[in-house]
Design a protein around this motif. Sequence first.
Motif, PDB file in Angstrom:
ATOM      1  N   TYR A  39      27.425  34.536  40.075  1.00  0.00           N
ATOM      2  CA  TYR A  39      28.879  34.019  39.724  1.00  0.00           C
ATOM      3  C   TYR A  39      29.369  34.122  38.122  1.00  0.00           C
ATOM      4  CZ  TYR A  39      32.821  31.041  38.887  1.00  0.00           C
ATOM      5  OH  TYR A  39      34.109  30.342  38.849  1.00  0.00           O
ATOM      6  N   TYR A  40      28.326  34.013  37.304  1.00  0.00           N
ATOM      7  CA  TYR A  40      28.573  34.181  36.094  1.00  0.00           C
ATOM      8  C   TYR A  40      29.018  35.603  35.531  1.00  0.00           C
ATOM      9  CZ  TYR A  40      28.094  34.388  31.016  1.00  0.00           C
ATOM     10  OH  TYR A  40      28.138  34.245  29.864  1.00  0.00           O
ATOM     11  N   GLN A  41      28.067  36.448  36.117  1.00  0.00           N
ATOM     12  CA  GLN A  41      28.247  37.920  35.910  1.00  0.00           C
ATOM     13  C   GLN A  41      29.369  38.469  36.529  1.00  0.00           C
ATOM     14  OE1 GLN A  41      26.621  39.084  33.656  1.00  0.00           O
ATOM     15  NE2 GLN A  41      24.896  37.661  33.536  1.00  0.00           N
ATOM     16  N   ASN A  42      29.976  37.857  37.706  1.00  0.00           N
ATOM     17  CA  ASN A  42      30.986  38.446  38.476  1.00  0.00           C
ATOM     18  C   ASN A  42      32.295  37.520  38.547  1.00  0.00           C
ATOM     19  OD1 ASN A  42      29.647  41.032  39.798  1.00  0.00           O
ATOM     20  ND2 ASN A  42      28.353  39.425  40.287  1.00  0.00           N
ATOM     21  N   ARG A  43      32.409  36.478  37.669  1.00  0.00           N
ATOM     22  CA  ARG A  43      33.391  35.744  37.527  1.00  0.00           C
ATOM     23  C   ARG A  43      34.765  36.567  37.503  1.00  0.00           C
ATOM     24  NH1 ARG A  43      30.997  35.447  32.790  1.00  0.00           N
ATOM     25  NH2 ARG A  43      32.325  35.060  31.023  1.00  0.00           N
ATOM     26  N   SER A  44      35.001  37.448  36.879  1.00  0.00           N
ATOM     27  CA  SER A  44      36.352  37.695  36.594  1.00  0.00           C
ATOM     28  C   SER A  44      36.760  38.858  37.946  1.00  0.00           C
ATOM     29  CB  SER A  44      36.220  39.065  35.474  1.00  0.00           C
ATOM     30  OG  SER A  44      35.196  40.059  35.751  1.00  0.00           O
ATOM     31  N   ASN A  45      36.078  38.868  38.916  1.00  0.00           N
ATOM     32  CA  ASN A  45      36.241  39.488  40.026  1.00  0.00           C
ATOM     33  C   ASN A  45      36.947  38.660  41.257  1.00  0.00           C
ATOM     34  OD1 ASN A  45      35.240  41.926  38.818  1.00  0.00           O
ATOM     35  ND2 ASN A  45      33.249  41.622  39.860  1.00  0.00           N
ATOM     36  N   TYR A  46      36.875  37.416  40.969  1.00  0.00           N
ATOM     37  CA  TYR A  46      37.267  36.418  42.077  1.00  0.00           C
ATOM     38  C   TYR A  46      38.903  36.350  41.762  1.00  0.00           C
ATOM     39  CZ  TYR A  46      32.344  35.549  43.045  1.00  0.00           C
ATOM     40  OH  TYR A  46      31.050  35.712  43.301  1.00  0.00           O
ATOM     41  N   ASN A  47      39.331  36.183  43.131  1.00  0.00           N
ATOM     42  CA  ASN A  47      40.795  35.970  42.998  1.00  0.00           C
ATOM     43  C   ASN A  47      41.142  34.843  44.109  1.00  0.00           C
ATOM     44  OD1 ASN A  47      43.367  36.915  45.015  1.00  0.00           O
ATOM     45  ND2 ASN A  47      43.687  37.594  42.717  1.00  0.00           N
ATOM     46  N   HIS A  48      41.959  33.952  43.635  1.00  0.00           N
ATOM     47  CA  HIS A  48      42.079  32.551  44.401  1.00  0.00           C
ATOM     48  C   HIS A  48      42.764  33.155  45.890  1.00  0.00           C
ATOM     49  CE1 HIS A  48      44.838  29.431  45.937  1.00  0.00           C
ATOM     50  NE2 HIS A  48      43.854  28.581  45.466  1.00  0.00           N
ATOM     51  N   ASP A  49      43.958  34.007  45.947  1.00  0.00           N
ATOM     52  CA  ASP A  49      44.588  34.259  47.006  1.00  0.00           C
ATOM     53  C   ASP A  49      43.644  35.025  48.072  1.00  0.00           C
ATOM     54  OD1 ASP A  49      46.566  32.883  45.937  1.00  0.00           O
ATOM     55  OD2 ASP A  49      47.777  34.751  45.547  1.00  0.00           O
ATOM     56  N   SER A  50      42.552  36.012  47.608  1.00  0.00           N
ATOM     57  CA  SER A  50      41.730  36.595  48.417  1.00  0.00           C
ATOM     58  C   SER A  50      40.787  35.639  48.967  1.00  0.00           C
ATOM     59  CB  SER A  50      40.966  37.688  47.516  1.00  0.00           C
ATOM     60  OG  SER A  50      41.900  38.910  47.179  1.00  0.00           O
ATOM     61  N   ILE A  51      40.093  34.680  48.000  1.00  0.00           N
ATOM     62  CA  ILE A  51      39.128  33.675  48.616  1.00  0.00           C
ATOM     63  C   ILE A  51      39.710  32.857  49.764  1.00  0.00           C
ATOM     64  CG2 ILE A  51      37.910  31.551  48.201  1.00  0.00           C
ATOM     65  CD1 ILE A  51      37.573  32.601  45.345  1.00  0.00           C
ATOM     66  N   VAL A  52      41.194  32.361  49.687  1.00  0.00           N
ATOM     67  CA  VAL A  52      41.736  31.331  50.720  1.00  0.00           C
ATOM     68  C   VAL A  52      41.960  32.293  51.929  1.00  0.00           C
ATOM     69  CG1 VAL A  52      43.862  30.185  51.221  1.00  0.00           C
ATOM     70  CG2 VAL A  52      42.906  29.819  48.937  1.00  0.00           C
ATOM     71  N   ASN A  53      42.508  33.671  51.715  1.00  0.00           N
ATOM     72  CA  ASN A  53      42.799  34.561  52.818  1.00  0.00           C
ATOM     73  C   ASN A  53      41.716  35.076  53.474  1.00  0.00           C
ATOM     74  OD1 ASN A  53      45.468  34.335  52.117  1.00  0.00           O
ATOM     75  ND2 ASN A  53      45.408  36.383  51.121  1.00  0.00           N
ATOM     76  N   SER A  54      40.507  34.750  53.246  1.00  0.00           N
ATOM     77  CA  SER A  54      39.225  35.139  53.878  1.00  0.00           C
ATOM     78  C   SER A  54      38.893  34.606  55.098  1.00  0.00           C
ATOM     79  CB  SER A  54      37.955  35.306  52.908  1.00  0.00           C
ATOM     80  OG  SER A  54      37.664  33.965  52.386  1.00  0.00           O
ATOM     81  N   LEU A  55      39.510  33.110  55.049  1.00  0.00           N
ATOM     82  CA  LEU A  55      39.224  32.327  56.238  1.00  0.00           C
ATOM     83  C   LEU A  55      40.538  31.573  56.630  1.00  0.00           C
ATOM     84  CD1 LEU A  55      36.136  30.041  55.280  1.00  0.00           C
ATOM     85  CD2 LEU A  55      36.230  32.312  56.441  1.00  0.00           C
TER      86      LEU A  55
END
Length: 359
Positions: free
Chosen positions: A319-335
């Motif tokens: 998570y620490y190494q990839n934290r800049s890649n996460y996007n709130h809307d993409s996370i929510v839309n995944s489910l």
Amino acid sequence: MKKKLLLISPGQFGYLTDYYYYCKYLKQDFSITFLCFDEGLEKKVLPGVQIKYVPLKGNRFLRYLRWLKFVAKEVIYSDYHIIFTYSFKFCFLLTLLSGNKSLIMDIRTGSVKENPLVNWFQNWLLRFESYFFDHITIISSGLIKHLAINPSKCHYLPLGAEILQDSNSGYDSIKLLYVGTLNHRKLHESVVGFSKFYKKYNAKIECSYNIFGFGSFQEEELLRQTIQDLNLSEIVKFHGRKNFDEIQDYYRESNIGVCYIPITPYFNFQPPTKTFEYILAGMVCIGTATYENSNLINEDNGILCQDTSDSFYDALEKYYQNRSNYNHDSIVNSLENYTWNKIVNRNLRPYLNAFVSDA
């Protein structure tokens, strides 16, 4: 006129999430009555839903006889079009009493007991009950196979959650949240893994871990002692049991949801409610790689790990190494297809309507 729907669940209304949202989104189309025990908890009210309580008093045997008598009377002497019942013990008796009413057995869980003999017996009993029902709803296809239930009777009715509004806290920190039972979860291992990460990275990134839940005295003491022994009392907070309404701000402020479940045959096919809740609140979900979690968690919304402290540490590192890649809307839309609104309106409502379309 609205068709009459009877929902039966021993758990007090409002405290089994699935059934609360079934009522919330079905009450416009169905006249709903809900039967449950009065467990002494705060009584939840949902306009348009009639709730009938059975007193929870006396020893276990007497209260269950009272429950069976109450349910039987309601089923026999009321004119419901559909009876939808949680898979409580001896629910098969309803098939002998329901007459020509449509009857559905709902399986929300298999046995999650650690004792192999108890686990086998509880699953056998669930399978035995299912023989008496022609219609069964169940939370996963994997559980159908695990319980060896006739798939031709089964309808897939998944778990879900609501999208939590105003929950975007960003991903430039490590704000862990765990909500749920502590029993049989070995959650202290996640604290050990977090401790290893914290010692390495606390000067580089803000870290915290909030834990809400309850378990046996031994489980709670083990968690408290682990936090104390690792000198994390200021960073890792065990808050005990709280209602969901009391912790919504933590859902909004946290950016990592912890779904730490031992990878065992009895948990493998049990979809965790919290995985849905975390992701639909915009959190990255770090979850153990059970069969069901592996179907839900992907690179867009989380990180899978093994059920060890070292693997949990590795997940935090990722998570620490990839934290800049996460996007709130993409996370929510995944489910997004697992919101209760869509589960009920696209799945459960059409399923129930098929029973009454010709009535």
